[in-house]
Design an enzyme around this catalytic site. Sequence first.
Site, PDB file in Angstrom:
ATOM      1  N   HIS A 228      13.728  42.018  79.139  1.00 31.15           N
ATOM      2  CA  HIS A 228      14.778  42.659  78.347  1.00 31.15           C
ATOM      3  C   HIS A 228      16.144  42.422  78.983  1.00 31.15           C
ATOM      4  O   HIS A 228      16.505  43.048  79.985  1.00 31.15           O
ATOM      5  CB  HIS A 228      14.504  44.149  78.230  1.00 31.15           C
ATOM      6  CG  HIS A 228      15.438  44.856  77.299  1.00 31.15           C
ATOM      7  ND1 HIS A 228      15.611  44.459  75.991  1.00 31.15           N
ATOM      8  CD2 HIS A 228      16.258  45.923  77.485  1.00 31.15           C
ATOM      9  CE1 HIS A 228      16.481  45.255  75.415  1.00 31.15           C
ATOM     10  NE2 HIS A 228      16.901  46.140  76.301  1.00 31.15           N
TER      11      HIS A 228
ATOM     12  N   ASP B  58       1.916  28.064  82.594  1.00 28.45           N
ATOM     13  CA  ASP B  58       2.919  28.443  83.592  1.00 28.45           C
ATOM     14  C   ASP B  58       3.141  29.950  83.669  1.00 28.45           C
ATOM     15  O   ASP B  58       4.141  30.412  84.208  1.00 28.45           O
ATOM     16  CB  ASP B  58       4.249  27.741  83.301  1.00 28.45           C
ATOM     17  CG  ASP B  58       4.743  27.985  81.876  1.00 28.45           C
ATOM     18  OD1 ASP B  58       4.108  28.776  81.149  1.00 28.45           O
ATOM     19  OD2 ASP B  58       5.761  27.384  81.492  1.00 28.45           O
TER      20      ASP B  58
ATOM     21  N   ASP C 195       2.081  25.805  74.490  1.00 28.86           N
ATOM     22  CA  ASP C 195       3.312  25.013  74.521  1.00 28.86           C
ATOM     23  C   ASP C 195       3.152  23.725  75.318  1.00 28.86           C
ATOM     24  O   ASP C 195       4.114  22.993  75.536  1.00 28.86           O
ATOM     25  CB  ASP C 195       4.469  25.839  75.091  1.00 28.86           C
ATOM     26  CG  ASP C 195       4.175  26.368  76.505  1.00 28.86           C
ATOM     27  OD1 ASP C 195       3.149  25.964  77.091  1.00 28.86           O
ATOM     28  OD2 ASP C 195       4.966  27.180  77.006  1.00 28.86           O
TER      29      ASP C 195
ATOM     30  N   ASP D  88      10.243  40.282  76.110  1.00 24.11           N
ATOM     31  CA  ASP D  88      11.041  41.500  76.009  1.00 24.11           C
ATOM     32  C   ASP D  88      10.173  42.643  75.486  1.00 24.11           C
ATOM     33  O   ASP D  88       9.775  42.638  74.324  1.00 24.11           O
ATOM     34  CB  ASP D  88      12.217  41.257  75.065  1.00 24.11           C
ATOM     35  CG  ASP D  88      13.211  42.409  75.040  1.00 24.11           C
ATOM     36  OD1 ASP D  88      12.815  43.550  75.354  1.00 24.11           O
ATOM     37  OD2 ASP D  88      14.376  42.164  74.684  1.00 24.11           O
TER      38      ASP D  88
ATOM     39  N   SER E 221      21.171  44.468  74.540  1.00 25.56           N
ATOM     40  CA  SER E 221      20.345  45.585  74.106  1.00 25.56           C
ATOM     41  C   SER E 221      21.141  46.450  73.129  1.00 25.56           C
ATOM     42  O   SER E 221      21.608  45.949  72.105  1.00 25.56           O
ATOM     43  CB  SER E 221      19.859  46.385  75.315  1.00 25.56           C
ATOM     44  OG  SER E 221      18.898  47.346  74.940  1.00 25.56           O
TER      45      SER E 221
ATOM     46  N   ASP F 282      -1.137  30.973  76.742  1.00 21.57           N
ATOM     47  CA  ASP F 282      -0.180  30.382  77.678  1.00 21.57           C
ATOM     48  C   ASP F 282      -0.026  28.878  77.476  1.00 21.57           C
ATOM     49  O   ASP F 282       1.078  28.333  77.511  1.00 21.57           O
ATOM     50  CB  ASP F 282      -0.619  30.689  79.112  1.00 21.57           C
ATOM     51  CG  ASP F 282       0.382  30.212  80.159  1.00 21.57           C
ATOM     52  OD1 ASP F 282       1.401  29.622  79.778  1.00 21.57           O
ATOM     53  OD2 ASP F 282       0.144  30.428  81.351  1.00 21.57           O
TER      54      ASP F 282
END
Length: 526
Positions: free
Chosen positions: A447, A261, A257, A403, A185, A254
Amino acid sequence: MLLPSGFLSVLQFPISPTIRDACTSLTSITSIPNTRITEAARYPAGTIITTNADITCFTPHQQNSVDMCRVHGVITTSPTSAVDFEMWLPDTWYGRFLVTGNGGLGGCVDYANLDHGSYLHFATIGTNNGHDGNFNAPAFLMPSKNESVTNFSHRSIHVAAQVGKNITSIYYGSDPHHSYYDGCSAGGRQGISAAYHYPDDFDGVIAGAPGIDWNDLLGASAIWASHVAFNSCSFIPIHVWETVVTPEILKQCDGLDGRVDGMISNPDTCQFNPTTLLCTEEDAEDPSKCLIQAQVDGLRKFYEPIYDSHRNLLFSRFDPGAEGDLSYRFGMSGVMSPLTEIWYKMAVYGDPTRSLANFSVADIEYADSVDPVGVSTWENALQGLAEFKRKGGKLLTYHGTRDPMIPSGQSKRFYQLLASSLSPPGRRTAEEMDSFYRLFIVPGMGHCYGGPGAWKFAQGAILGRGTDGINQTDHSVMLSIVDWVENGNPPGVIIGTDEKNVVRKHCMWPSSKTVWDGKEWVCQPV
């Protein structure tokens, strides 16, 4: 390769009883410039240590994992500023030195990572970044606190590296053979900043989810909130995000890909259409089921990139799916993030009474023009990392796709801009970048940690325990960068583990992508 019997133990410097007793004598050191060591004492493993951390930072206690010498001191950086530091020197030292970073507005010694570093047998140092507390607004008032902000921007890490190496050499009677940095961060920004400001300080830098483009990052959080939180007509309550917005985003993206999941592996492929949430007559504007037009319009803007007044890209868009992370809310409750408020009022405008009620892109543009003490870590970093590369330094970055603080697109954008600036005519960009800089995108990670993804790869001290993580090279970012720096073995993948102990390979961006082959996740060349 395993810890501790693997490559980490190439060199060992066992501590003799005489040197152990010498821990307390470190307080008498006067040879390190501008440095005063105030405390030095030995602690056996398992001690519950009372920390020196400000109460606004971390917990008041930290348990140490190994026998070690604990050192506290102060480094004077100017007539009006200083940096507090703490250093943990493990009894079993493998000849390596480590500086740990900070988070947020960074006035906290990270004790969990001091323990993590010393557990891995590094002589480890952390600082308060030149001020106490994460929300110590007076420390950032410009121009009167220029020296304090300079510490925050880049100087604290540099003086920690200098002083820490000196203490290491004095205590163990030998210089560290390699030096490293680890932060996430704001700490990720510190690592990249250190690499270009002081390319001799570290051989290897881990910069997780780096808060680069600092002024724009803190400004972006206010812009995002202005679309869905600061306006009463477009305000979306937290529970509506959870029950209406996030489920619809996952419904749309979702499975892109190849597997449903609960997470979006590549947010770049998600073109979320919020109009599907618009209330119909049948819904009768039921907030538990749908959104009104103003909310839909605000939501659409929320997921768009931020542009400046000349329509140049200013900041990457918020990653679809990242709104599902409850750890941070960017002022979505209707109150501006204190990080943004403090930074813009104190450091950018130098006026603690200034109103930010009508915060806009114009404020970000002004912050960019001021860029207090060069804190942005953007254009300056692009120009300065060439020397770090030339000296053989290695930089490893990881970034989660879930994030909510810093979009993963920022790390991708920085990579692409850096590649363009470093690649001479006739050379392949990948060759230039792969030799010193590797970026790993982590699907489903929040994050720095957390989320439904395989986010555990021994990044820092997970949940404050120095011994967390699987002690194998490709399961640990720290072991990976050590292997790269010292053995010339660059990481091709980072393997993470989720909360259910399911492992997943995280691929090096942009040369490969994660693909579900029907049995497991694999990295496929792009």
